[in-house]
Design a protein around this motif. Sequence first.
Motif: not given
Length: 276
Positions: A177-180, A247-251, A256-259
């Motif tokens: 889960q990515l949270t700002q 420029l880069v979508e949050e998904e 990238v951060l997860g893999e």
Amino acid sequence: NSKMTPYKLTQSPESALELAVEVAGATHRGHVREKNEDHHLILPFGRSPERIATNLDNSLFTRKTALTGYGMLVADGMGGMAGGEVASSVALQKLVDLVIDTPDWILSFSQWEDVARVLKRLSDRFVEIDKAIRDRARADMSLQGMGTTLTVAATLGSDLILGHIGDSRVYLLRDDQLTQLTTDHTLAQALIQAGVMDPDDQATRSIRHVLTAAVGSLDSSTTPQVQRIHVKAGDVLLLCTDGLTDLVEEEIIKTVLGEQKSAHRACHDLVDLALA
């Protein structure tokens, strides 16, 4: 311009209460500007007493005495030919000076009073940095109107302290889960929160760069966003400028951060995606 500082936490083999840390940073001036107006900085801090000579029993030193934290800073400058580059640089240099000059470093939060002091101190430092940027601009007419975003994260064990002004961001990836964690200080975000505009509207995107607060132009009604958050093993923290998020979508950022198993590789992959 894009700036990334992921902060990855994994379980330490020594103790379930400690976290092993991996940090990395990367930046690029991008395809548009001649200079990079962003600056970033990662600094370790803490205490590390060492025995040089003693005849005391070694059993007295079995308790772990070293304590290490990490400070991570991102600033995205704006204003004039060289103003943005100078403003973001001055902001980071001034903050480092203020930290070094602190007479009583608080390295643990055993009492709430300690947390309150750290948060108040961080908020006050934003005001002092704001003054330093104004003073520099008054001394050089070519720098008039310069300012910068400033986003600060400091970690110590499972505690994370955040300070923030502007539209750079801090994200936390936890359990896929990515949270700002930060709130954008922009006109678009203010109108979204007021229910006047929809985040997905083209009109909203067209004013996403209009800041409502920046260091170097703070007023008495502007309060930096400061907060304390608990982190845990497996968390990934990302500090970045809008050179990434525009420029880069949050998904994709989440993927990238997860893999990626390396903070260094994640940084450079995100830069490459922004450039592409």
